[in-house]
Write an enzyme that holds these catalytic residues in place. Structure first.
Site, PDB file in Angstrom:
ATOM      1  N   GLU A 197      92.375  19.631  68.290  1.00  0.00           N
ATOM      2  CA  GLU A 197      92.288  18.784  69.496  1.00  0.00           C
ATOM      3  C   GLU A 197      92.163  17.301  69.144  1.00  0.00           C
ATOM      4  O   GLU A 197      92.283  16.453  70.018  1.00  0.00           O
ATOM      5  CB  GLU A 197      91.126  19.255  70.388  1.00  0.00           C
ATOM      6  N   HIS A 208      89.950  20.716  63.541  1.00  0.00           N
ATOM      7  CA  HIS A 208      89.945  20.312  64.962  1.00  0.00           C
ATOM      8  C   HIS A 208      91.345  19.941  65.436  1.00  0.00           C
ATOM      9  O   HIS A 208      91.689  18.751  65.427  1.00  0.00           O
ATOM     10  CB  HIS A 208      89.038  19.089  65.145  1.00  0.00           C
ATOM     11  N   GLY A 241      81.265  21.359  67.431  1.00  0.00           N
ATOM     12  CA  GLY A 241      79.973  20.794  67.830  1.00  0.00           C
ATOM     13  C   GLY A 241      78.931  21.313  66.875  1.00  0.00           C
ATOM     14  O   GLY A 241      79.161  21.341  65.665  1.00  0.00           O
ATOM     15  N   GLU A 242      77.835  21.772  67.404  1.00  0.00           N
ATOM     16  CA  GLU A 242      76.771  22.327  66.559  1.00  0.00           C
ATOM     17  C   GLU A 242      76.525  23.764  67.002  1.00  0.00           C
ATOM     18  O   GLU A 242      76.036  24.002  68.108  1.00  0.00           O
ATOM     19  CB  GLU A 242      75.521  21.450  66.708  1.00  0.00           C
ATOM     20  N   SER A 243      76.903  24.699  66.144  1.00  0.00           N
ATOM     21  CA  SER A 243      76.867  26.112  66.541  1.00  0.00           C
ATOM     22  C   SER A 243      75.464  26.579  66.920  1.00  0.00           C
ATOM     23  O   SER A 243      75.298  27.376  67.850  1.00  0.00           O
ATOM     24  CB  SER A 243      77.434  26.984  65.425  1.00  0.00           C
ATOM     25  N   ARG A 302      78.889  27.992  56.709  1.00  0.00           N
ATOM     26  CA  ARG A 302      78.676  26.749  57.475  1.00  0.00           C
ATOM     27  C   ARG A 302      78.570  25.550  56.541  1.00  0.00           C
ATOM     28  O   ARG A 302      78.090  25.678  55.419  1.00  0.00           O
ATOM     29  CB  ARG A 302      77.361  26.816  58.266  1.00  0.00           C
ATOM     30  N   CYS A 327      86.030  25.228  64.649  1.00  0.00           N
ATOM     31  CA  CYS A 327      84.861  24.777  63.892  1.00  0.00           C
ATOM     32  C   CYS A 327      83.572  25.497  64.325  1.00  0.00           C
ATOM     33  O   CYS A 327      83.412  26.674  64.025  1.00  0.00           O
ATOM     34  CB  CYS A 327      84.770  23.255  64.004  1.00  0.00           C
ATOM     35  N   ILE A 381      85.528  18.267  60.122  1.00  0.00           N
ATOM     36  CA  ILE A 381      84.288  17.508  60.319  1.00  0.00           C
ATOM     37  C   ILE A 381      83.102  18.430  60.056  1.00  0.00           C
ATOM     38  O   ILE A 381      82.898  19.400  60.791  1.00  0.00           O
ATOM     39  CB  ILE A 381      84.201  16.948  61.759  1.00  0.00           C
ATOM     40  N   ARG A 382      82.352  18.140  59.017  1.00  0.00           N
ATOM     41  CA  ARG A 382      81.241  19.015  58.603  1.00  0.00           C
ATOM     42  C   ARG A 382      81.661  20.474  58.752  1.00  0.00           C
ATOM     43  O   ARG A 382      81.001  21.285  59.388  1.00  0.00           O
ATOM     44  CB  ARG A 382      79.978  18.711  59.424  1.00  0.00           C
TER      45      ARG A 382
HETATM   46  N1  GLN Z   1      78.606  22.018  61.086  1.00  0.00           N
HETATM   47  C1  GLN Z   1      78.740  22.476  62.443  1.00  0.00           C
HETATM   48  C2  GLN Z   1      78.018  23.802  62.655  1.00  0.00           C
HETATM   49  O1  GLN Z   1      77.635  24.407  61.707  1.00  0.00           O
HETATM   50  C3  GLN Z   1      80.194  22.625  62.820  1.00  0.00           C
HETATM   51  C4  GLN Z   1      80.851  21.283  62.791  1.00  0.00           C
HETATM   52  C5  GLN Z   1      81.915  21.083  63.809  1.00  0.00           C
HETATM   53  O2  GLN Z   1      82.065  21.866  64.770  1.00  0.00           O
HETATM   54  N2  GLN Z   1      82.633  20.011  63.676  1.00  0.00           N
HETATM   55  O3  GLN Z   1      77.870  24.214  63.777  1.00  0.00           O
END
Ligand code: GLN
Length: 191
Positions: free
Chosen positions: A171, A169, A47-49, A106, A79, A133-134
Site C-alpha cells: 500500500e 507494505h 502497524g503493531e500486532s 517478528r 506486515c 518497515i520493522r
Molecule cells: N513490528 C511490527 C509488529 O511486530 C510490524 C511492523 C509493521 O507492521 N510495519 O507488529
C-alpha cells in the site's frame, strides 16, 4: 463488492487510498458493530500486532473475524497483519487468529535494519516494489502454503487458500498488483 479494512490501529488509510484508486468500496472496521455491515474480503494493515491483537479482543471483534477467516473469507494481510494470521510466532508468546500455517519472526531484521526498500519477484506478478518497515519474515511454511516471494533467502510473501500475506507494505508503493490479486480472490470467492 465491498472490502472491510481493519482500522483499529496502523496503516489502514494507505490501503483505503489504494482501493479508492481501484474504485472498490470499503468500510472501516473499528468496533464490533462495524462487523455487521456485509463485506466480501478483509484487509489487515501493518502497524503493531500486539496493539492490534489486544484491541481486537477488547473491542469484541476477535471472535467474529476469526469465524469469517475460518469460513474462507479472503484476506490481504500486510506486515503486522501477517503476524495476526500466523499459526506460530518464533519470538513472541502471543497467538492471534492462527489460520495461516506459517511461522513468523517478528522484527526479524532487527529494529534498525527492519526498514528498507527493494524490488523483487512475486510469483505470478513479476518484479514488484517492496517497502519493509520493522518487518517480520516467514521462517517456515507448511507444505500446503504457496511461497510467492523470497528476498535475501527469507520468505516475504505467501498465499494459503484465500489468505494472502506479506512482510512488506504494497500500500506504500505506487503499484496496485498485489491489491488486484487480492481482489481477484474476493471476486472468485463471491461468485
Ligand atoms: N513490528 C511490527 C509488529 O511486530 C510490524 C511492523 C509493521 O507492521 N510495519 O507488529
Amino acid at each position: 463488492m465491498r472490502i472491510g479494512i481493519l482500522a483499529v490501529q496502523g496503516a489502514f488509510a494507505e490501503h483505503e487510498k489504494v482501493l479508492e484508486q481501484l474504485n472498490i468500496p470499503y468500510i472501516e472496521l473499528r468496533k464490533a458493530e462495524d462487523l455487521d455491515t456485509p463485506y466480501d474480503g478483509l484487509i489487515f494493515p501493518g502497524g503493531e500486532s500486539t496493539v492490534q491483537g489486544k484491541l481486537l479482543k477488547e473491542l469484541g471483534m476477535f471472535d467474529k473475524i476469526h469465524a469469517q477467516l475460518l469460513d474462507g473469507m479472503p484476506v490481504l494481510a500486510t506486515c503486522a497483519g501477517m503476524i495476526l494470521l500466523a499459526s506460530s510466532l518464533d519470538n513472541d508468546t502471543h497467538h492471534y487468529f492462527g489460520t495461516l500455517p506459517i511461522s513468523v519472526k517478528r522484527n526479524a531484521y532487527g529494529r534498525q535494519l527492519g526498514s528498507f526498500h527493494t524490488i523483487s519477484e512475486c510469483k505470478g506478478l513479476g518484479d514488484i516494489p517492496m517497502t519493509f518497515i520493522r518487518a517480520p519474515y516467514v521462517s517456515s511454511v507448511d507444505d500446503s502454503v504457496d511461497v510467492l516471494s523470497v528476498v535475501d533467502s527469507h520468505i516475504v510473501a505467501v498465499q494459503y487458500e484465500n489468505q494472502l500475506a506479506m512482510s512488506f507494505h504494497p500500500e506504500l508503493d505506487d503499484d496496485l498488483r498485489i491489491h488486484q490479486r487480492f481482489l481477484e480472490l474476493v471476486q472468485n470467492h463471491a461468485s
